[in-house]
Scaffold this motif. Sequence first.
Motif, short mmCIF file in Angstrom:
data_model
loop_
_atom_site.label_atom_id
_atom_site.label_comp_id
_atom_site.label_asym_id
_atom_site.label_seq_id
_atom_site.Cartn_x
_atom_site.Cartn_y
_atom_site.Cartn_z
N MET A 186 -22.71 -7.63 18.73
CA MET A 186 -21.63 -7.84 17.75
C MET A 186 -21.95 -9.01 16.84
O MET A 186 -21.67 -8.95 15.64
N ALA A 187 -22.55 -10.06 17.37
CA ALA A 187 -22.95 -11.20 16.54
C ALA A 187 -24.00 -10.78 15.52
O ALA A 187 -23.98 -11.25 14.37
N PHE A 188 -24.90 -9.91 15.91
CA PHE A 188 -25.90 -9.40 14.96
C PHE A 188 -25.24 -8.63 13.82
O PHE A 188 -25.59 -8.83 12.65
N PHE A 189 -24.25 -7.79 14.14
CA PHE A 189 -23.56 -7.05 13.08
C PHE A 189 -22.73 -7.97 12.20
O PHE A 189 -22.60 -7.74 10.99
N VAL A 190 -22.17 -9.04 12.76
CA VAL A 190 -21.44 -10.01 11.95
C VAL A 190 -22.41 -10.68 10.97
O VAL A 190 -22.07 -10.91 9.81
N MET A 191 -23.62 -10.98 11.42
CA MET A 191 -24.61 -11.59 10.53
C MET A 191 -25.01 -10.64 9.41
O MET A 191 -25.22 -11.06 8.26
N VAL A 192 -25.13 -9.36 9.71
CA VAL A 192 -25.49 -8.37 8.69
C VAL A 192 -24.38 -8.26 7.65
O VAL A 192 -24.65 -8.26 6.43
N VAL A 193 -23.14 -8.19 8.10
CA VAL A 193 -22.01 -8.10 7.16
C VAL A 193 -21.90 -9.39 6.35
O VAL A 193 -21.63 -9.35 5.14
N ALA A 194 -22.14 -10.54 6.97
CA ALA A 194 -22.07 -11.81 6.25
C ALA A 194 -23.16 -11.89 5.19
O ALA A 194 -22.92 -12.41 4.09
N ALA A 195 -24.34 -11.38 5.48
CA ALA A 195 -25.42 -11.39 4.49
C ALA A 195 -25.06 -10.51 3.30
O ALA A 195 -25.29 -10.89 2.14
N ALA A 196 -24.49 -9.35 3.56
CA ALA A 196 -24.08 -8.47 2.46
C ALA A 196 -22.95 -9.11 1.66
O ALA A 196 -22.93 -9.01 0.43
N GLU A 197 -22.03 -9.77 2.33
CA GLU A 197 -20.93 -10.45 1.65
C GLU A 197 -21.44 -11.57 0.75
O GLU A 197 -20.95 -11.76 -0.36
#
Length: 99
Positions: free
Chosen positions: A60-71
């Motif tokens: 889940m932390a990995f997916f949060v990092m991916v979404v944060a990078a896109a944001e």
Amino acid sequence: MNENYYLVLAAILFAIGVAGFLTRRNALLIFMSIELMLNAANLTLVTFADAVGDLTGQIMAFFVMVVAAAEVVVGLAIIITIARSLHTASIDASSWLRR
């Protein structure tokens, strides 16, 4: 190390992020505060995943990092466009977007 140290660090980072988000008027500093809050949440997820012995929190932390990078990519593009047209990155000066 004890997990409590990581959780206290995450709480401090999150509090600094909230304070920065609520007090700053510069869009770049607001984005940095949001990223700080997301990293505090990631630290909490990874800490609990390690305490339980499950990889779900790390995933889940990995997916949060991916979404944060896109944001960040989309948000910085918008901020740069506004800053080029208004010659400032202040949130108060962007009221012309309501038109």
